[in-house]
Each structure stands twice: as C-alpha cells, then as structure tokens.
Design an enzyme around this catalytic site. Structure first.
Site, PDB file in Angstrom:
ATOM      1  N   TYR A  19       7.838   5.106   1.311  1.00  0.00           N
ATOM      2  CA  TYR A  19       6.907   5.785   1.553  1.00  0.00           C
ATOM      3  C   TYR A  19       6.570   6.073   2.962  1.00  0.00           C
ATOM      4  O   TYR A  19       6.443   7.239   3.513  1.00  0.00           O
ATOM      5  CB  TYR A  19       5.413   5.353   0.744  1.00  0.00           C
ATOM      6  CG  TYR A  19       4.237   6.148   0.865  1.00  0.00           C
ATOM      7  CD1 TYR A  19       4.063   7.330   0.401  1.00  0.00           C
ATOM      8  CD2 TYR A  19       3.424   5.784   1.894  1.00  0.00           C
ATOM      9  CE1 TYR A  19       2.894   8.255   0.326  1.00  0.00           C
ATOM     10  CE2 TYR A  19       2.032   6.581   2.294  1.00  0.00           C
ATOM     11  CZ  TYR A  19       1.992   7.674   1.427  1.00  0.00           C
ATOM     12  OH  TYR A  19       0.880   8.705   1.566  1.00  0.00           O
ATOM     13  N   SER A  41      -0.135  10.044   6.751  1.00  0.00           N
ATOM     14  CA  SER A  41      -0.737   8.745   6.386  1.00  0.00           C
ATOM     15  C   SER A  41      -0.732   7.747   7.657  1.00  0.00           C
ATOM     16  O   SER A  41      -0.212   7.628   8.510  1.00  0.00           O
ATOM     17  CB  SER A  41       0.035   8.146   5.583  1.00  0.00           C
ATOM     18  OG  SER A  41      -0.289   6.886   4.939  1.00  0.00           O
ATOM     19  N   LYS A  89       6.722   9.438   5.421  1.00  0.00           N
ATOM     20  CA  LYS A  89       5.709   9.817   6.587  1.00  0.00           C
ATOM     21  C   LYS A  89       5.753   9.648   7.790  1.00  0.00           C
ATOM     22  O   LYS A  89       5.288  10.521   8.766  1.00  0.00           O
ATOM     23  CB  LYS A  89       4.215   8.844   5.798  1.00  0.00           C
ATOM     24  CG  LYS A  89       3.704   9.168   4.653  1.00  0.00           C
ATOM     25  CD  LYS A  89       3.488  10.786   4.272  1.00  0.00           C
ATOM     26  CE  LYS A  89       2.970  11.168   2.866  1.00  0.00           C
ATOM     27  NZ  LYS A  89       2.579  12.469   2.710  1.00  0.00           N
TER      28      LYS A  89
END
Length: 254
Positions: A178, A165, A182
């Site tokens: 998150y 990401s 990533k």
C-alpha cells in the site's frame, strides 16, 4: 483560494448554485463505499453532478437512490453510476466513451478507488495480493488519467485529485504494498502536473486518517476512534471545490 466561474456556465443562471459557485460535474472512482461514497453524497447535496464508478453493481444500485434523495431537488437522472473495474484499461476506456456520450467532460476527477493488503511483512504478502494493490491504486489511477486527460485538454480546464495517503509520504510496517502504491501516486501526480497546460491542475491529496474498511483492516477495533467518512466529506468537498490551476503539482492534506 476561490475558483472562478466556469466560462460555459457563467451566463446561465440555472447553472449557478445559491452560494454563487458554478455547478460542477465531478467524476469519482470507488464511489460505492468509504471516502468516495461520502464525497459523492456531500457534493450531490450541494447541487453538483456526480459521475461515479465502482466494481460492485449491488452497491451502485443501493447508492443511486441515496444520491437522488441527497440532491435538491431530487432527480434520478442527474447522476451517472457505472460498473467499472479501474484496474482494467479496457473497462476504463469503455467508461470514458459512456461518460462522453451521456454527460460530457467532467470538470473535476477524484481518483478515490483503492485497496490495501492484509497486514503482513512484505515477503509474506502473496504475489497476487501485491498485484491487486498496485493494479487498483496505481494502474487504476493511470488508466483514468490516460482516457480522461485527453478529453479535458480540449476544454483546457479541469482539476484532477489523486487520493494519496500519509503512507504515501512515510513508511509503515505491514503495509509495504500500500505504501509503495501511494508513494507512486505522489510521483505520478507530480510528473503529470508538469505535462498539463495552463488552466488545468493535478494534485495528490492525503485525506487523513478516516474510519473506513481499509483502516479497520490495519488498526482493528481502534479504527473506530477516528473520524467517519461522513464527518470528513464536508471539509474535503470545500477543499476540492476551491482548487485552482495555482495548486497544480501540489501534495495537499485535508
């Protein structure tokens, strides 16, 4: 970048696509929605074989006829969809056995299964929600690599795409779990790439900003301003199908 024909297919006209490329068997996790689903349908439309997994059996059941109709000529037995929880090592272990029994070693693996926390400051994210993000995004990817890389090693070829990401290369408020997962995918991929033999490749792929359920959870209604998974999939498919061992260890973006 042009991927040479797979040795086992080069002499078999039935295993060639109209455009000259080889049919590939592509394993996609998180195949029932979002980017995973759009990519699976795009690749099926191009004649490739899909092995997909997700946690929702209802969504897998709904996807099966879509894959069948996208395939030319339509075929119900061309693709394999299985109910798997990638966050559970035992579930992925069973998945690998089933794949070997029914389809054999995949040529390409796309680790697309992912989740995101609800917008919140890190210290206000419940522990179980933090765990869910790490278990799916990081441990889920590691579980797939643990059980499928040894199978690919026997062929000494194969490409692994771990979905990263933009937030795996920068930080953002409200989504620390998150981002952490990533960033970890970037490190995991770079390290695994150094462990693979010639003929194989592992890359971290930033798909870009796409209108998915996860983006909507972060951006709300403004998420709809971004491109859809369906418009993203052709570009992503072109990129993925043209990856070679020369890309091993790269951090790429669609």
């Amino acid at each position: 970048m042009t991927l040479p024909p797979m040795p086992t297919m080069a002499g078999n006209p039935s295993m060639r696509l109209a455009g000259g490329g080889a049919k590939r068997t592509v394993l996609i996790t998180g195949v029932s929605r979002g980017l995973g689903k759009a990519l699976a349908l795009e690749l099926a439309k191009r004649g490739h074989f899909i092995i997909g997994c997700a946690r929702s059996q209802d969504k897998l059941n709904a996807l099966q006829p879509e894959l069948t109709s996208a395939t030319a000529p339509p075929s119900e037995n061309k693709h394999l969809l299985l109910n798997v929880d990638v966050s559970l090592n035992s579930s992925v272990e069973e998945f690998a056995r089933a794949v070997m029994e029914k389809k054999g070693v995949p040529d390409i693996i796309v680790n697309s299964a992912g989740t995101i926390n609800r917008n919140n400051k890190l210290w206000e994210v419940p522990a179980e929600e933090f765990d869910s993000v790490i278990d799916t995004n990081l441990k889920g990817t590691a579980n797939v690599l643990r059980h499928f890389i040894p199978l690919m090693l026997e062929k000494k070829q194969g490409v692994i795409i771990n979905m990263s990401s933009g937030w795996g290369r920068s930080g953002a408020a409200q989504v620390a779990p998150y981002c952490a997962s990533k960033w970890a995918i970037e490190g995991l991929t770079g390290s695994v790439a150094k462990e693979l033999p010639p003929g194989m490749a592992a890359v971290a792929l930033n798909p870009g900003v796409i209108y998915t359920d996860m983006l909507q959870s972060c951006f709300g209604n403004s998420a709809s301003l971004y491109q859809t998974p369906e418009s993203w999939a052709p570009k992503a498919a072109n990129m993925i199908l043209n990856l070679t061992m020369a890309d091993n260890g790269a951090s790429l973006s669609v």
